[in-house]
Scaffold this motif. Structure first.
Motif, short mmCIF file in Angstrom:
data_model
loop_
_atom_site.label_atom_id
_atom_site.label_comp_id
_atom_site.label_asym_id
_atom_site.label_seq_id
_atom_site.Cartn_x
_atom_site.Cartn_y
_atom_site.Cartn_z
N GLU A 76 23.26 30.47 35.46
CA GLU A 76 23.91 29.66 36.50
C GLU A 76 22.90 29.14 37.52
O GLU A 76 22.99 28.00 37.96
CB GLU A 76 25.00 30.46 37.20
CG GLU A 76 26.29 30.52 36.42
CD GLU A 76 26.91 29.15 36.16
OE1 GLU A 76 26.98 28.31 37.08
OE2 GLU A 76 27.34 28.93 35.03
N ALA A 78 19.79 28.48 36.96
CA ALA A 78 19.07 27.39 36.28
C ALA A 78 19.90 26.11 36.27
O ALA A 78 19.40 25.02 36.55
CB ALA A 78 18.70 27.80 34.85
N ARG A 79 21.19 26.24 35.98
CA ARG A 79 22.08 25.07 35.97
C ARG A 79 22.18 24.44 37.36
O ARG A 79 22.09 23.23 37.53
CB ARG A 79 23.47 25.48 35.47
CG ARG A 79 24.45 24.32 35.33
CD ARG A 79 25.80 24.82 34.82
NE ARG A 79 26.54 25.52 35.84
CZ ARG A 79 27.32 24.92 36.76
NH1 ARG A 79 27.43 23.60 36.78
NH2 ARG A 79 27.98 25.64 37.64
N THR A 81 20.03 24.64 39.87
CA THR A 81 18.79 23.99 40.28
C THR A 81 18.62 22.65 39.57
O THR A 81 18.10 21.70 40.16
CB THR A 81 17.56 24.90 40.07
OG1 THR A 81 17.49 25.30 38.71
CG2 THR A 81 17.60 26.11 40.98
N GLU A 82 19.08 22.55 38.35
CA GLU A 82 19.06 21.25 37.66
C GLU A 82 19.95 20.23 38.36
O GLU A 82 19.67 19.04 38.34
CB GLU A 82 19.48 21.41 36.19
CG GLU A 82 18.44 22.07 35.33
CD GLU A 82 18.91 22.25 33.90
OE1 GLU A 82 19.89 21.60 33.49
OE2 GLU A 82 18.29 23.07 33.19
N LEU A 83 21.02 20.73 38.99
CA LEU A 83 21.93 19.84 39.73
C LEU A 83 21.39 19.46 41.11
O LEU A 83 21.94 18.57 41.75
CB LEU A 83 23.30 20.50 39.89
CG LEU A 83 24.12 20.70 38.63
CD1 LEU A 83 25.37 21.54 38.93
CD2 LEU A 83 24.51 19.35 38.04
N GLY A 84 20.35 20.15 41.57
CA GLY A 84 19.77 19.81 42.85
C GLY A 84 19.66 20.93 43.86
O GLY A 84 19.17 20.73 44.98
N THR A 86 18.18 24.52 45.46
CA THR A 86 16.84 25.10 45.59
C THR A 86 16.98 26.61 45.76
O THR A 86 17.81 27.06 46.55
CB THR A 86 16.14 24.52 46.84
OG1 THR A 86 16.08 23.10 46.71
CG2 THR A 86 14.74 25.07 46.99
#
Length: 116
Positions: A76, A78-79, A81-84, A86
């Protein structure tokens, strides 16, 4: 008791922009958009999330934050952080581990997993 938690509201500069992150993060939908000034995001299993436009910048850490739980914290995070989001910090106590993150507007929230 007659009270129930209906909504948590985040103050932000651009509710429509922040809604992109939170709808994807929570698998939520925009229920109401009050001309970009106030937005209500909903999902079937919890309180609504409000996004309210304010003129002030966020200074320091927000005093109230959301604690989100999952069975797979690392996936979650990782997901998100991919969405924005930090990553801000990692914490662990006996029986619980959590990651402190900030959303794209700087609002802090946690993703926890029982057992770590």
């Amino acid at each position: 008791m007659t009270l129930s938690l209906a909504m948590v509201t985040i103050d932000c500069a651009e509710p429509r922009e922040l809604a992109k992150f939170w709808t994807a993060a929570l698998n939520a939908q925009v229920e109401q958009d009050y001309d970009g000034f106030f937005m209500i995001l909903t999902r079937a299993d919890g309180p609504a999330l409000g996004l309210q436009k304010v003129a002030e910048d966020l200074t320091g850490k927000n005093r109230v934050h959301m604690d989100l739980h999952t069975a797979d914290r690392h996936a979650e995070v990782a997901r998100l952080t991919e969405l924005g989001a930090t990553v801000v910090d990692e914490q662990k106590v006996p029986g619980m581990a959590w990651t402190v993150l900030s959303d794209p507007a700087g609002n802090v929230f946690c993703v926890g997993q029982p057992g770590g």
